[in-house]
Design a protein around this motif. Structure first.
Motif, PDB file in Angstrom:
ATOM      1  N   ILE A   1       0.704  -1.559   0.062  1.00  0.00           N
ATOM      2  CA  ILE A   1      -0.405  -0.427   0.121  1.00  0.00           C
ATOM      3  C   ILE A   1       1.027   1.667   0.034  1.00  0.00           C
ATOM      4  CG2 ILE A   1      -1.809   1.423   0.939  1.00  0.00           C
ATOM      5  CD1 ILE A   1      -2.884  -1.733   2.616  1.00  0.00           C
TER       6      ILE A   1
ATOM      7  N   VAL B   1       0.342   5.270   0.032  1.00  0.00           N
ATOM      8  CA  VAL B   1      -0.756   6.606   0.450  1.00  0.00           C
ATOM      9  C   VAL B   1       0.003   8.189   1.104  1.00  0.00           C
ATOM     10  CG1 VAL B   1      -2.530   5.014   1.496  1.00  0.00           C
ATOM     11  CG2 VAL B   1      -0.813   5.372   2.648  1.00  0.00           C
TER      12      VAL B   1
ATOM     13  N   ARG C   1      -4.877   7.253  -2.187  1.00  0.00           N
ATOM     14  CA  ARG C   1      -4.342   6.139  -2.079  1.00  0.00           C
ATOM     15  C   ARG C   1      -3.516   5.596  -3.578  1.00  0.00           C
ATOM     16  NH1 ARG C   1      -8.835   3.907  -2.200  1.00  0.00           N
ATOM     17  NH2 ARG C   1      -9.503   3.294  -4.813  1.00  0.00           N
TER      18      ARG C   1
ATOM     19  N   MET D   1      -8.881   4.176   5.330  1.00  0.00           N
ATOM     20  CA  MET D   1      -7.577   2.724   4.901  1.00  0.00           C
ATOM     21  C   MET D   1      -7.198   1.979   6.559  1.00  0.00           C
ATOM     22  SD  MET D   1      -3.412   3.867   5.130  1.00  0.00           S
ATOM     23  CE  MET D   1      -2.011   2.367   5.190  1.00  0.00           C
TER      24      MET D   1
END
Length: 222
Positions: free
Chosen positions: A93, A95, A111, A177
């Motif tokens: 991930i 971000v 994101r 998230m």
């Protein structure tokens, strides 16, 4: 006597060259500056490598060689987790928690990248191959919003099928998230890091329309 004078002149010239060179190094804008100690707490076992820059984890993107503009156009970085287990599967991930700015993050989290089903072997090598739920979006902090943190997290997937809800797919901004992580029982990341950059127009070498320097508004205290 002539040789002594020539030697003395050579020594003086050498000293002058050293002083001038030293001054240039001190004023060289291409400095890899570490982020603050508080921000560095996120830096745990992950490398993020961009072209020309190398590993930028736990650093500010340097204000030189147009790097702060180039990074907005480069493809996704190499992300290496040397501690990855070869027979495991991972989630990556990326971000921005500072959208639209660190002082007013009303669109947290933005994101930038979400990839699942990455093999441990690939994770070790930095080859991000898997199911791309959100394609890579380069860091593009808006002008006059100060420095943004770009955070990378690697989670152990443990056989789970990971997906985004339809409403999550509609936009990248204001992504919850924490809800996503809770939905799939993803607890602590296996590795993480972050780097900071700001809009290239806000770089220290550029002047604002009013003639003064465009100081970043939200640069974290060092």
């Amino acid at each position: 006597m002539g040789s002594t004078m020539r030697l003395a002149t050579a020594v003086l010239l050498l000293g002058l060259i050293m002083v001038v060179t030293g001054g240039e190094e001190e004023n060289d804008p291409c400095v890899y500056e570490a982020i603050s100690n508080d921000d560095a707490l996120l830096c745990k076992g992950l490398e993020v490598l961009y072209p020309e820059l190398g590993n930028i984890g736990c650093m500010y993107v340097p204000d030189c060689s147009n790097y702060r503009q180039k990074i907005t156009r480069w493809p996704g970085p190499i992300v290496k987790f040397h501690g990855a287990l070869e027979d495991a599967t991972y989630i990556l991930i990326m971000v921005d928690p500072d959208a639209p700015s660190r002082s007013s993050p009303t669109a947290r989290f933005w994101r930038h990248w979400l990839v699942t089903d990455i093999s441990g072997t690939d994770m070790k090598k930095g080859k991000i191959q898997g199911q791309e739920l959100s394609s890579y979006q380069p860091p593009s902090p808006p002008a006059h919003t100060g420095f943004h943190r770009y955070q990378f997290f690697v989670y152990l997937q443990e056989g789970k099928t990971i997906s985004l809800l339809s409403k999550e797919n509609k936009t990248r901004g204001s992504w919850d998230m924490d809800k996503f992580l809770n939905r799939f029982h993803l607890n602590e990341p296996e590795a993480s890091t972050q780097f900071l950059t700001q809009n290239y127009q806000d770089s220290s070498g550029l002047q604002s329309p009013g003639g003064g320097e465009n100081e970043p508004k939200d640069k974290p205290k060092q």
